[in-house]
Design a protein around this motif. Structure first.
Motif, PDB file in Angstrom:
ATOM      1  N   TYR A 170       0.868  -1.180   0.000  1.00 46.91           N
ATOM      2  CA  TYR A 170       0.000   0.000   0.000  1.00 46.91           C
ATOM      3  C   TYR A 170       0.901   1.226   0.000  1.00 46.91           C
ATOM      4  CZ  TYR A 170      -3.594   3.314   1.445  1.00 46.91           C
ATOM      5  OH  TYR A 170      -4.455   4.369   1.502  1.00 46.91           O
ATOM      6  N   GLY A 171       0.664   2.139  -0.944  1.00 47.60           N
ATOM      7  CA  GLY A 171       1.515   3.325  -1.035  1.00 47.60           C
ATOM      8  C   GLY A 171       2.485   3.266  -2.197  1.00 47.60           C
ATOM      9  N   MET A 172       2.385   2.200  -2.992  1.00 48.09           N
ATOM     10  CA  MET A 172       3.336   2.035  -4.087  1.00 48.09           C
ATOM     11  C   MET A 172       3.224   3.127  -5.141  1.00 48.09           C
ATOM     12  SD  MET A 172       1.525  -1.314  -5.790  1.00 48.09           S
ATOM     13  CE  MET A 172       2.280  -1.419  -7.395  1.00 48.09           C
ATOM     14  N   LEU A 173       2.043   3.692  -5.275  1.00 53.98           N
ATOM     15  CA  LEU A 173       1.846   4.724  -6.289  1.00 53.98           C
ATOM     16  C   LEU A 173       2.386   6.078  -5.823  1.00 53.98           C
ATOM     17  CD1 LEU A 173       0.547   5.579  -9.039  1.00 53.98           C
ATOM     18  CD2 LEU A 173      -1.506   6.128  -7.748  1.00 53.98           C
ATOM     19  N   SER A 174       2.130   6.412  -4.585  1.00 53.48           N
ATOM     20  CA  SER A 174       2.486   7.742  -4.112  1.00 53.48           C
ATOM     21  C   SER A 174       3.792   7.748  -3.336  1.00 53.48           C
ATOM     22  CB  SER A 174       1.357   8.288  -3.240  1.00 53.48           C
ATOM     23  OG  SER A 174       1.073   7.378  -2.199  1.00 53.48           O
ATOM     24  N   GLY A 175       4.420   6.595  -3.212  1.00 47.39           N
ATOM     25  CA  GLY A 175       5.715   6.555  -2.533  1.00 47.39           C
ATOM     26  C   GLY A 175       5.621   6.771  -1.039  1.00 47.39           C
ATOM     27  N   ARG A 176       4.558   6.290  -0.457  1.00 49.91           N
ATOM     28  CA  ARG A 176       4.407   6.417   1.001  1.00 49.91           C
ATOM     29  C   ARG A 176       4.538   5.055   1.638  1.00 49.91           C
ATOM     30  NH1 ARG A 176       1.448  11.474   1.403  1.00 49.91           N
ATOM     31  NH2 ARG A 176       1.375  11.985  -0.782  1.00 49.91           N
ATOM     32  N   ASN A 177       4.896   5.037   2.875  1.00 46.79           N
ATOM     33  CA  ASN A 177       4.800   3.781   3.584  1.00 46.79           C
ATOM     34  C   ASN A 177       4.006   3.999   4.863  1.00 46.79           C
ATOM     35  OD1 ASN A 177       6.701   4.383   5.840  1.00 46.79           O
ATOM     36  ND2 ASN A 177       8.115   4.573   4.140  1.00 46.79           N
ATOM     37  N   ILE A 178       3.423   2.921   5.312  1.00 48.57           N
ATOM     38  CA  ILE A 178       2.467   3.013   6.417  1.00 48.57           C
ATOM     39  C   ILE A 178       3.070   3.613   7.679  1.00 48.57           C
ATOM     40  CG2 ILE A 178       1.101   1.603   8.002  1.00 48.57           C
ATOM     41  CD1 ILE A 178      -0.064   0.213   5.827  1.00 48.57           C
ATOM     42  N   GLU A 179       4.305   3.313   7.924  1.00 51.51           N
ATOM     43  CA  GLU A 179       4.946   3.820   9.139  1.00 51.51           C
ATOM     44  C   GLU A 179       4.930   5.352   9.173  1.00 51.51           C
ATOM     45  OE1 GLU A 179       6.493   1.368   7.150  1.00 51.51           O
ATOM     46  OE2 GLU A 179       5.488  -0.051   8.481  1.00 51.51           O
ATOM     47  N   ASP A 180       5.244   5.960   8.010  1.00 48.40           N
ATOM     48  CA  ASP A 180       5.227   7.423   7.947  1.00 48.40           C
ATOM     49  C   ASP A 180       3.836   7.963   8.219  1.00 48.40           C
ATOM     50  OD1 ASP A 180       7.850   7.397   7.306  1.00 48.40           O
ATOM     51  OD2 ASP A 180       7.513   7.458   5.142  1.00 48.40           O
ATOM     52  N   GLN A 181       2.863   7.220   7.730  1.00 49.35           N
ATOM     53  CA  GLN A 181       1.491   7.683   7.871  1.00 49.35           C
ATOM     54  C   GLN A 181       1.063   7.723   9.335  1.00 49.35           C
ATOM     55  OE1 GLN A 181      -0.343   8.697   4.957  1.00 49.35           O
ATOM     56  NE2 GLN A 181       1.834   8.615   4.463  1.00 49.35           N
ATOM     57  N   GLN A 182       1.649   6.853  10.116  1.00 47.67           N
ATOM     58  CA  GLN A 182       1.281   6.792  11.528  1.00 47.67           C
ATOM     59  C   GLN A 182       1.604   8.090  12.263  1.00 47.67           C
ATOM     60  OE1 GLN A 182      -0.295   4.244  12.449  1.00 47.67           O
ATOM     61  NE2 GLN A 182       0.402   2.448  11.318  1.00 47.67           N
ATOM     62  N   ASP A 183       2.534   8.827  11.711  1.00 49.28           N
ATOM     63  CA  ASP A 183       2.990  10.024  12.410  1.00 49.28           C
ATOM     64  C   ASP A 183       1.994  11.174  12.398  1.00 49.28           C
ATOM     65  OD1 ASP A 183       5.269   8.762  13.014  1.00 49.28           O
ATOM     66  OD2 ASP A 183       6.416   9.554  11.334  1.00 49.28           O
ATOM     67  N   THR A 184       1.059  11.118  11.473  1.00 47.98           N
ATOM     68  CA  THR A 184       0.134  12.241  11.411  1.00 47.98           C
ATOM     69  C   THR A 184      -0.664  12.351  12.699  1.00 47.98           C
ATOM     70  OG1 THR A 184      -1.169  10.754  10.071  1.00 47.98           O
ATOM     71  CG2 THR A 184      -0.271  12.693   8.982  1.00 47.98           C
ATOM     72  N   THR A 185      -0.825  13.546  13.128  1.00 51.53           N
ATOM     73  CA  THR A 185      -1.500  13.763  14.409  1.00 51.53           C
ATOM     74  C   THR A 185      -2.897  14.336  14.218  1.00 51.53           C
ATOM     75  OG1 THR A 185      -0.457  15.921  14.481  1.00 51.53           O
ATOM     76  CG2 THR A 185       0.613  14.143  15.698  1.00 51.53           C
ATOM     77  N   ARG A 186      -3.321  14.378  12.976  1.00 48.85           N
ATOM     78  CA  ARG A 186      -4.596  14.989  12.676  1.00 48.85           C
ATOM     79  C   ARG A 186      -5.760  14.218  13.294  1.00 48.85           C
ATOM     80  NH1 ARG A 186      -5.892  18.685   8.873  1.00 48.85           N
ATOM     81  NH2 ARG A 186      -3.752  18.689   8.172  1.00 48.85           N
ATOM     82  N   GLU A 187      -6.719  14.967  13.753  1.00 46.31           N
ATOM     83  CA  GLU A 187      -7.916  14.361  14.317  1.00 46.31           C
ATOM     84  C   GLU A 187      -8.966  14.170  13.236  1.00 46.31           C
ATOM     85  OE1 GLU A 187      -8.745  13.104  17.317  1.00 46.31           O
ATOM     86  OE2 GLU A 187      -6.631  13.364  17.808  1.00 46.31           O
ATOM     87  N   LEU A 188      -9.447  12.981  13.073  1.00 45.72           N
ATOM     88  CA  LEU A 188     -10.489  12.719  12.104  1.00 45.72           C
ATOM     89  C   LEU A 188     -11.711  12.156  12.805  1.00 45.72           C
ATOM     90  CD1 LEU A 188      -8.384  11.034   9.310  1.00 45.72           C
ATOM     91  CD2 LEU A 188      -9.257  13.356   9.321  1.00 45.72           C
ATOM     92  N   ASP A 189     -12.834  12.310  12.116  1.00 44.01           N
ATOM     93  CA  ASP A 189     -14.063  11.766  12.682  1.00 44.01           C
ATOM     94  C   ASP A 189     -14.099  10.243  12.568  1.00 44.01           C
ATOM     95  OD1 ASP A 189     -15.180  14.189  13.389  1.00 44.01           O
ATOM     96  OD2 ASP A 189     -15.776  14.560  11.317  1.00 44.01           O
ATOM     97  N   ASN A 190     -14.838   9.652  13.425  1.00 44.07           N
ATOM     98  CA  ASN A 190     -15.098   8.210  13.367  1.00 44.07           C
ATOM     99  C   ASN A 190     -13.840   7.359  13.437  1.00 44.07           C
ATOM    100  OD1 ASN A 190     -17.865   8.716  13.066  1.00 44.07           O
ATOM    101  ND2 ASN A 190     -17.573   9.029  10.881  1.00 44.07           N
ATOM    102  N   GLN A 191     -12.767   7.934  13.954  1.00 48.98           N
ATOM    103  CA  GLN A 191     -11.525   7.177  14.035  1.00 48.98           C
ATOM    104  C   GLN A 191     -11.690   5.949  14.926  1.00 48.98           C
ATOM    105  OE1 GLN A 191      -8.377   7.695  12.479  1.00 48.98           O
ATOM    106  NE2 GLN A 191      -9.804   8.879  11.238  1.00 48.98           N
ATOM    107  N   GLU A 192     -12.536   6.110  15.923  1.00 49.25           N
ATOM    108  CA  GLU A 192     -12.681   5.016  16.886  1.00 49.25           C
ATOM    109  C   GLU A 192     -13.303   3.776  16.264  1.00 49.25           C
ATOM    110  OE1 GLU A 192     -16.226   7.537  16.812  1.00 49.25           O
ATOM    111  OE2 GLU A 192     -14.078   7.962  16.997  1.00 49.25           O
ATOM    112  N   GLU A 193     -14.033   3.974  15.161  1.00 50.74           N
ATOM    113  CA  GLU A 193     -14.628   2.825  14.477  1.00 50.74           C
ATOM    114  C   GLU A 193     -13.589   2.014  13.731  1.00 50.74           C
ATOM    115  OE1 GLU A 193     -19.051   4.621  13.474  1.00 50.74           O
ATOM    116  OE2 GLU A 193     -17.721   3.989  11.861  1.00 50.74           O
TER     117      GLU A 193
END
Length: 502
Positions: A170-193
């Motif tokens: 996952y991330g092969m197209l945009s050059g991201r990896n999941i670990e980096d994504q974990q760093d975001t601190t943004r609050e989103l709705d329904n995260q608890e689901e």
RNA sequence: GGUCUUGUGGCCGAGUGGCUAGGCAGAGCUCUGCAAAAGCUUCCACAGCGGUUCGAAUCCGCUCGAGACCUCCA
């Protein structure tokens, strides 16, 4: 020479080979019809229109699919998730589908103004709810999605673990990896689901105030953000197709999620080549809703915006976009658009005149072989440049090298015989093919039934008589009055006169 | 913070190692009764500093600047 395209997936130019030649399947992300299209939207649709036209020019039988997103996506700006379309519908006191229809019509109107060819299939999200539900079921059955409170989420973590082993993380197209994504601190709705913050919705349970809602195995709701493109591209182009296009800003998460969904369902990466156009900027900043710097297409055509110093015609904008390469940013300014307006006019007038000429007296031999060779070279490069990842900018530069030659032939500064009959004929056909068929540029001047032309011929005759009597008062009056009406007279070398309607 | 892109002359914009990109604007000239149009000529570049190379706008490093995505977005 073969066509090379820049594939976002590999980050390099690759030779284009169709999966099942001569057929080519191309899917491009279309508009969300919850509002009016703006200049930024014009770029992908014009860029991919030229790509579509060029592929057909190369002999491919293209099925071009471009969706209309009319199901309403989530807006998560505030606390409450509200459906974009239903929200606006309340404000404007319209039915959601009425609103969608209104903006779809407006969008189609703008597309035809730009002379964009209609896609072969233009599927709507609301027309494919069944297909989307089926796809979600499949993903759940395969274990890559889970239900929570009537919503369904895609399990990115599991997907990434399993498909990384197959070389498709996952991330092969945009050059991201999941670990980096974990760093975001943004609050989103329904995260608890969600089990994981990277997971994305396939189906959302609809709150009571939602107008747009459909029955599903998980209760009433509406499809998630990305599933429509996977469902519709699979339905109309198959599990593996040639080209997927769209704006760069869709690369993540939209296209990334599409890849994940489709790959789970079809066991194949959906598209062979991913093409992304860059943004139109204004003072260096992306034009977009969230930046509050958009110029709607209706405003652009009418000039009715504080940003605009004048209206700009659809062809001016089309030409402006083609003057740059589709993968580069393009900065809007009145100065830049005015430059394009003038340039296009000069190009078109030369082309229009040249296309009509019949060069009967030319011979096989050119009297100016150097010029003849130069012209052939410039024309031959049209294809070469387009084959290099659709470099319309360079083609246009070459056309502008031909314009002075054409005008010199017109003004008899250069004898037509300087070029061989073969060269002239080749130049005529190629210019027509590239300017009209591939770039899709058209004459915007109002066409009349010949009456206006007759009147103008008469006035030009009268003026000519006046001039021959040295009655410049009369001749200048005709010229100036016509100029005031936007009709420009041009005296030509041979004593004739022509006119252009500005 | 993470990922990535980018910095070209007054403006827009091509260009990945050596040759004028192109357009618009400016200047001069030709043509013209005067203009316009057209043609010809011309001025103005490669963010900065180092490095690689016979040679760099183009490759490498650093500095500074700009932008995109990470959230609906073309």
């Amino acid at each position: 020479m073969s066509l090379k395209v820049y594939n976002s997936l590999s980050r390099q130019k690759e030779i284009f080979t169709a999966i099942n030649a001569p057929y080519v399947g191309m899917y491009v992300c279309g508009p969300t019809v919850s509002g009016e299209s703006h200049l930024g939207h014009a770029r992908p649709f014009i860029s991919f229109d030229v790509i579509y036209r060029y592929l057909m020019h190369l002999g491919y039988k293209v099925r071009y699919v471009r969706n209309i997103t009319d199901a309403g996506h989530f807006e998560e700006e505030g606390r409450e998730a509200t459906d974009k379309i239903s929200e606006k519908a309340v404000l404007e006191k319209l039915e959601p589908m009425e609103l969608v229809q209104k903006y779809t019509n407006l969008y189609h109107w703008a597309m035809s103004k730009f002379n964009n060819l209609p896609p072969n299939i233009e599927p709507t999200a609301t027309g494919h709810i069944v297909e989307q539900i089926e796809m979600i079921k499949k993903i759940i059955a395969d274990g890559y999605a889970y239900e929570a409170n009537g919503s369904v989420y895609f399990d990115v973590e599991k997907y990434n673990t399993d498909f990384s082993k197959k070389g498709m993380p996952y991330g092969m197209l945009s050059g991201r990896n999941i670990e980096d994504q974990q760093d975001t601190t943004r609050e989103l709705d329904n995260q608890e689901e969600k089990r994981n913050r990277n997971d994305f919705a396939l189906w959302k349970s609809a709150p009571v105030e939602h107008i747009m809602r459909w029955q599903s195995p998980w209760g009433e709701g509406f499809p998630g953000w990305h599933i429509e493109c996977s469902a519709m591209s699979t339905k109309y182009l198959g599990s593996e197709f040639d080209i997927h296009g769209g704006g760069m800003d869709l690369q993540f998460p939209h296209h990334e999620c599409e890849i994940a969904q489709s790959t789970v369902c079809n066991h194949k990466s959906p598209a062979k080549y991913w093409l992304h156009n860059n943004m139109i900027t204004i003072q260096g900043k992306k034009m977009g809703k969230s930046y509050n710097n958009v110029i709607k297409l209706t405003e652009l055509f009418s000039g009715d915006s504080p940003i605009l110093s004048q209206p700009y015609s659809p062809m001016t904008i089309r030409f402006f976009i083609l003057q740059s390469h589709y993968r580069g940013t393009l900065d809007f300014s009145n100065e830049a658009l005015q430059a394009s307006e003038k340039a296009f006019k000069r190009l078109w007038e030369a082309h229009e005149w040249f296309a009509k000429q019949v060069f009967e007296n030319n011979t096989a031999a050119a009297t100016d072989t150097a010029l003849d060779e130069k012209v052939n070279q410039l024309v031959a490069e049209f294809s070469e440049f387009m084959n290099d990842d659709f470099n319309s900018a360079k083609v246009i530069a070459n056309i502008f090298e031909l314009v002075p030659i054409i005008n010199s032939i017109k003004d008899k500064h250069i004898q037509a015989a300087a070029l061989s009959s073969k060269t002239l004929a080749h130049m005529q056909t190629e210019l027509k093919v590239f300017i009209e068929s591939i770039f899709g540029l058209i004459n915007e001047r109002p066409s009349d039934e010949g009456q206006l032309d007759g009147v103008l011929q008469l006035l030009m005759d009268i003026r000519k008589d006046a001039k021959s009597r040295k009655d410049f008062l009369t001749s200048d009056k005709i010229r100036n009055e016509l100029a005031g009406l936007g009709i420009q007279l041009k005296d030509e070398k041979e004593g004739g006169t022509s006119y252009t309607i500005v």
